[in-house]
Motif scaffolding. Sequence first.
Motif, PDB file in Angstrom:
ATOM      1  N   ASN A  63     -29.192  10.074  41.058  1.00  0.00           N
ATOM      2  CA  ASN A  63     -27.941  10.399  41.754  1.00  0.00           C
ATOM      3  C   ASN A  63     -27.564   9.240  42.663  1.00  0.00           C
ATOM      4  O   ASN A  63     -28.093   8.130  42.514  1.00  0.00           O
ATOM      5  CB  ASN A  63     -28.105  11.712  42.536  1.00  0.00           C
ATOM      6  N   SER A  64     -26.687   9.505  43.623  1.00  0.00           N
ATOM      7  CA  SER A  64     -26.201   8.431  44.487  1.00  0.00           C
ATOM      8  C   SER A  64     -27.315   7.786  45.303  1.00  0.00           C
ATOM      9  O   SER A  64     -27.208   6.622  45.701  1.00  0.00           O
ATOM     10  CB  SER A  64     -25.114   8.963  45.428  1.00  0.00           C
ATOM     11  N   THR A  65     -28.388   8.527  45.542  1.00  0.00           N
ATOM     12  CA  THR A  65     -29.488   7.956  46.336  1.00  0.00           C
ATOM     13  C   THR A  65     -30.350   7.005  45.524  1.00  0.00           C
ATOM     14  O   THR A  65     -31.122   6.224  46.090  1.00  0.00           O
ATOM     15  CB  THR A  65     -30.383   9.069  46.921  1.00  0.00           C
ATOM     16  N   THR A  66     -30.262   7.048  44.190  1.00  0.00           N
ATOM     17  CA  THR A  66     -31.062   6.158  43.350  1.00  0.00           C
ATOM     18  C   THR A  66     -30.234   5.038  42.737  1.00  0.00           C
ATOM     19  O   THR A  66     -30.792   4.106  42.166  1.00  0.00           O
ATOM     20  CB  THR A  66     -31.746   6.945  42.206  1.00  0.00           C
ATOM     21  N   GLU A  67     -28.916   5.131  42.821  1.00  0.00           N
ATOM     22  CA  GLU A  67     -28.062   4.142  42.174  1.00  0.00           C
ATOM     23  C   GLU A  67     -28.133   2.795  42.875  1.00  0.00           C
ATOM     24  O   GLU A  67     -28.159   2.715  44.100  1.00  0.00           O
ATOM     25  CB  GLU A  67     -26.621   4.629  42.154  1.00  0.00           C
ATOM     26  N   PRO A  69     -29.199  -1.772  42.364  1.00  0.00           N
ATOM     27  CA  PRO A  69     -29.951  -2.800  41.641  1.00  0.00           C
ATOM     28  C   PRO A  69     -31.455  -2.606  41.619  1.00  0.00           C
ATOM     29  O   PRO A  69     -32.147  -3.303  40.889  1.00  0.00           O
ATOM     30  CB  PRO A  69     -29.578  -4.097  42.391  1.00  0.00           C
ATOM     31  N   GLN A  70     -31.973  -1.661  42.400  1.00  0.00           N
ATOM     32  CA  GLN A  70     -33.407  -1.371  42.372  1.00  0.00           C
ATOM     33  C   GLN A  70     -33.714  -0.044  41.676  1.00  0.00           C
ATOM     34  O   GLN A  70     -34.856   0.405  41.667  1.00  0.00           O
ATOM     35  CB  GLN A  70     -33.971  -1.322  43.803  1.00  0.00           C
ATOM     36  N   SER A  71     -32.714   0.578  41.093  1.00  0.00           N
ATOM     37  CA  SER A  71     -32.903   1.890  40.475  1.00  0.00           C
ATOM     38  C   SER A  71     -33.940   1.834  39.355  1.00  0.00           C
ATOM     39  O   SER A  71     -33.984   0.881  38.571  1.00  0.00           O
ATOM     40  CB  SER A  71     -31.576   2.408  39.912  1.00  0.00           C
ATOM     41  N   LEU A  72     -34.749   2.874  39.284  1.00  0.00           N
ATOM     42  CA  LEU A  72     -35.705   3.040  38.190  1.00  0.00           C
ATOM     43  C   LEU A  72     -35.365   4.285  37.378  1.00  0.00           C
ATOM     44  O   LEU A  72     -36.237   4.933  36.800  1.00  0.00           O
ATOM     45  CB  LEU A  72     -37.133   3.128  38.739  1.00  0.00           C
ATOM     46  N   CYS A  73     -34.073   4.612  37.334  1.00  0.00           N
ATOM     47  CA  CYS A  73     -33.619   5.789  36.586  1.00  0.00           C
ATOM     48  C   CYS A  73     -33.872   5.595  35.099  1.00  0.00           C
ATOM     49  O   CYS A  73     -33.576   4.539  34.533  1.00  0.00           O
ATOM     50  CB  CYS A  73     -32.132   6.021  36.843  1.00  0.00           C
ATOM     51  N   GLN A  74     -34.402   6.640  34.464  1.00  0.00           N
ATOM     52  CA  GLN A  74     -34.665   6.593  33.025  1.00  0.00           C
ATOM     53  C   GLN A  74     -33.971   7.745  32.289  1.00  0.00           C
ATOM     54  O   GLN A  74     -34.461   8.257  31.290  1.00  0.00           O
ATOM     55  CB  GLN A  74     -36.177   6.583  32.786  1.00  0.00           C
ATOM     56  N   THR A  75     -32.811   8.108  32.822  1.00  0.00           N
ATOM     57  CA  THR A  75     -31.906   9.063  32.159  1.00  0.00           C
ATOM     58  C   THR A  75     -30.603   8.326  31.880  1.00  0.00           C
ATOM     59  O   THR A  75     -29.992   7.791  32.810  1.00  0.00           O
ATOM     60  CB  THR A  75     -31.628  10.278  33.054  1.00  0.00           C
ATOM     61  N   MET A  76     -30.195   8.251  30.619  1.00  0.00           N
ATOM     62  CA  MET A  76     -29.014   7.463  30.273  1.00  0.00           C
ATOM     63  C   MET A  76     -28.003   8.273  29.462  1.00  0.00           C
ATOM     64  O   MET A  76     -28.291   9.379  28.992  1.00  0.00           O
ATOM     65  CB  MET A  76     -29.408   6.197  29.533  1.00  0.00           C
ATOM     66  N   PHE A  77     -26.796   7.675  29.296  1.00  0.00           N
ATOM     67  CA  PHE A  77     -25.669   8.359  28.670  1.00  0.00           C
ATOM     68  C   PHE A  77     -24.993   7.447  27.646  1.00  0.00           C
ATOM     69  O   PHE A  77     -24.934   6.228  27.827  1.00  0.00           O
ATOM     70  CB  PHE A  77     -24.636   8.768  29.729  1.00  0.00           C
ATOM     71  N   VAL A  78     -24.464   8.084  26.576  1.00  0.00           N
ATOM     72  CA  VAL A  78     -23.646   7.388  25.584  1.00  0.00           C
ATOM     73  C   VAL A  78     -22.413   8.256  25.375  1.00  0.00           C
ATOM     74  O   VAL A  78     -22.429   9.211  24.582  1.00  0.00           O
ATOM     75  CB  VAL A  78     -24.400   7.170  24.261  1.00  0.00           C
ATOM     76  N   ASN A  79     -21.346   7.945  26.106  1.00  0.00           N
ATOM     77  CA  ASN A  79     -20.162   8.806  26.113  1.00  0.00           C
ATOM     78  C   ASN A  79     -18.921   8.166  25.518  1.00  0.00           C
ATOM     79  O   ASN A  79     -18.192   8.800  24.758  1.00  0.00           O
ATOM     80  CB  ASN A  79     -19.845   9.236  27.557  1.00  0.00           C
ATOM     81  N   ALA A  80     -18.624   6.924  25.881  1.00  0.00           N
ATOM     82  CA  ALA A  80     -17.359   6.314  25.491  1.00  0.00           C
ATOM     83  C   ALA A  80     -17.451   4.803  25.648  1.00  0.00           C
ATOM     84  O   ALA A  80     -18.467   4.270  26.120  1.00  0.00           O
ATOM     85  CB  ALA A  80     -16.231   6.867  26.363  1.00  0.00           C
ATOM     86  N   LEU A  81     -16.383   4.107  25.267  1.00  0.00           N
ATOM     87  CA  LEU A  81     -16.341   2.656  25.375  1.00  0.00           C
ATOM     88  C   LEU A  81     -16.588   2.182  26.796  1.00  0.00           C
ATOM     89  O   LEU A  81     -17.237   1.152  27.021  1.00  0.00           O
ATOM     90  CB  LEU A  81     -14.979   2.148  24.882  1.00  0.00           C
ATOM     91  N   GLY A 111     -22.056   6.372  39.314  1.00  0.00           N
ATOM     92  CA  GLY A 111     -22.145   7.816  39.414  1.00  0.00           C
ATOM     93  C   GLY A 111     -23.275   8.419  38.622  1.00  0.00           C
ATOM     94  O   GLY A 111     -23.482   9.632  38.642  1.00  0.00           O
ATOM     95  N   ARG A 112     -24.024   7.582  37.898  1.00  0.00           N
ATOM     96  CA  ARG A 112     -25.138   8.074  37.081  1.00  0.00           C
ATOM     97  C   ARG A 112     -26.484   7.906  37.781  1.00  0.00           C
ATOM     98  O   ARG A 112     -27.504   8.334  37.264  1.00  0.00           O
ATOM     99  CB  ARG A 112     -25.176   7.344  35.729  1.00  0.00           C
ATOM    100  N   GLY A 113     -26.500   7.222  38.912  1.00  0.00           N
ATOM    101  CA  GLY A 113     -27.762   6.994  39.619  1.00  0.00           C
ATOM    102  C   GLY A 113     -28.592   5.883  39.030  1.00  0.00           C
ATOM    103  O   GLY A 113     -29.801   5.805  39.281  1.00  0.00           O
ATOM    104  N   SER A 312     -30.685   0.833  48.225  1.00  0.00           N
ATOM    105  CA  SER A 312     -30.241   2.183  47.890  1.00  0.00           C
ATOM    106  C   SER A 312     -31.078   2.827  46.806  1.00  0.00           C
ATOM    107  O   SER A 312     -31.081   4.031  46.643  1.00  0.00           O
ATOM    108  CB  SER A 312     -28.773   2.156  47.440  1.00  0.00           C
ATOM    109  N   GLY A 313     -31.804   2.031  45.991  1.00  0.00           N
ATOM    110  CA  GLY A 313     -32.568   2.620  44.902  1.00  0.00           C
ATOM    111  C   GLY A 313     -33.862   3.223  45.398  1.00  0.00           C
ATOM    112  O   GLY A 313     -34.373   2.898  46.458  1.00  0.00           O
ATOM    113  N   SER A 314     -34.413   4.147  44.592  1.00  0.00           N
ATOM    114  CA  SER A 314     -35.697   4.762  44.924  1.00  0.00           C
ATOM    115  C   SER A 314     -36.811   3.950  44.333  1.00  0.00           C
ATOM    116  O   SER A 314     -36.767   3.601  43.183  1.00  0.00           O
ATOM    117  CB  SER A 314     -35.804   6.138  44.310  1.00  0.00           C
ATOM    118  N   GLY A 315     -37.836   3.696  45.106  1.00  0.00           N
ATOM    119  CA  GLY A 315     -39.016   3.019  44.584  1.00  0.00           C
ATOM    120  C   GLY A 315     -38.798   1.527  44.471  1.00  0.00           C
ATOM    121  O   GLY A 315     -37.714   1.014  44.666  1.00  0.00           O
ATOM    122  N   SER A 316     -39.846   0.825  44.124  1.00  0.00           N
ATOM    123  CA  SER A 316     -39.771  -0.617  43.967  1.00  0.00           C
ATOM    124  C   SER A 316     -39.719  -0.960  42.501  1.00  0.00           C
ATOM    125  O   SER A 316     -40.261  -0.265  41.670  1.00  0.00           O
ATOM    126  CB  SER A 316     -40.999  -1.265  44.611  1.00  0.00           C
TER     127      SER A 316
END
Length: 364
Positions: A63-67, A69-81, A111-113, A312-316
């Motif tokens: 979410n906004s707290t993980t978004e 340049p340091q984000s380690l988010c591993q949930t992704m989206f394929v929606n549109a161009l 907006g994807r974190g 702003s990202g979570s973790g290192s």
Amino acid sequence: MLSKATLCSFTTLAVAAIVHAQSTFPATPLASKHFTYPSGIPEKVDTDTDLIRGQQLGYNICNSTTEGPQSLCQTMFVNALDDFCLWAPSTPNQDVGSAEGEMVAWCTKPGRGTRLIPPGALTGVQFIKTPSYVAVVGFVNQSQIDIDPADFGGEMDPHGADLRGNPLGGIVFSNNFGTNPNNNTFTQAIEWHNFMGSNTFCIKACDPADPNAPHYCEHIYDRIGCAYNVPNNAQNDTFLSCDGENQDFPGTYTTNGQVVTYTQPPESLGPIPPLPFTARVPATSNCRTFQSTDIFAVATTSSSASASQTASGSGSSSGTASRSGSGSSSAGSPQNTSGAVRVQVAVEVGIALLGVVFSVVFFA
């Protein structure tokens, strides 16, 4: 000298240690883990802690707290161009083959974190929506998303040699599936593949309701890249959104009226010889042309803001990520998956240790 009874006890312990060291497969494969978005997402999809490849690098509640340049988010989206993500490393100058297990999501839209793909990194993109899947193919300055600029790349998918997927815990969603697809309803794509390398990319997410999803999103052709897994007409400096026909299943082709399935040779045999076919590029329609500034303007603005919020990202950020494959118009030559290598090494070490113990027992 130790008695044979004592040596036998050591043998038993050694065998037990080997069995423990060879723990490779999870109780539940990644492709069998199904989640609803957003309320059904766990903090980490991969919760195994005692397997050869270690633990999941990042997290899946983003979410906004993980978004940033340091984000380690591993949930992704394929929606549109203008709304898709790619798997890429979490630290600079990584080759995809060494880093496959620890890729993180880099997305075009805030907006994807996640991390945001930098402005100008994407130099040509084609989005294709078909009856059975959605795909995005194109060209990217891969050094801007932490991939070694000289890397030919490889593939990420939800399987891998140990069924934990690459990256570990990586999951994909799209708003193009379901009985009433809309911009606010996201369905998990159980089957998907993403090739990265040679400054090109492709990602395909298959409709989980389609019985042929495992075939359209095949994961066994990791060495022949996008030209054969997601055949397309993407061009550099062009941004297109199209409807399209389904492709042939990757690896299948028709010759003399007969459908033939290609068998990819193992890496142990060296470079792949010229393939016996050229993949058919499916027809597209209703293509709309855009300027990159039109579709990525929001991400451009947000990237500038993120640059001043590196905390702003979570973790290192640490570790390496998955191998990926070559992009829209050329096929890459990915390396062996790190998971497969570690499994092989563990087995070989275990066998060697067992041999030494038995030699001590029987020649004492």
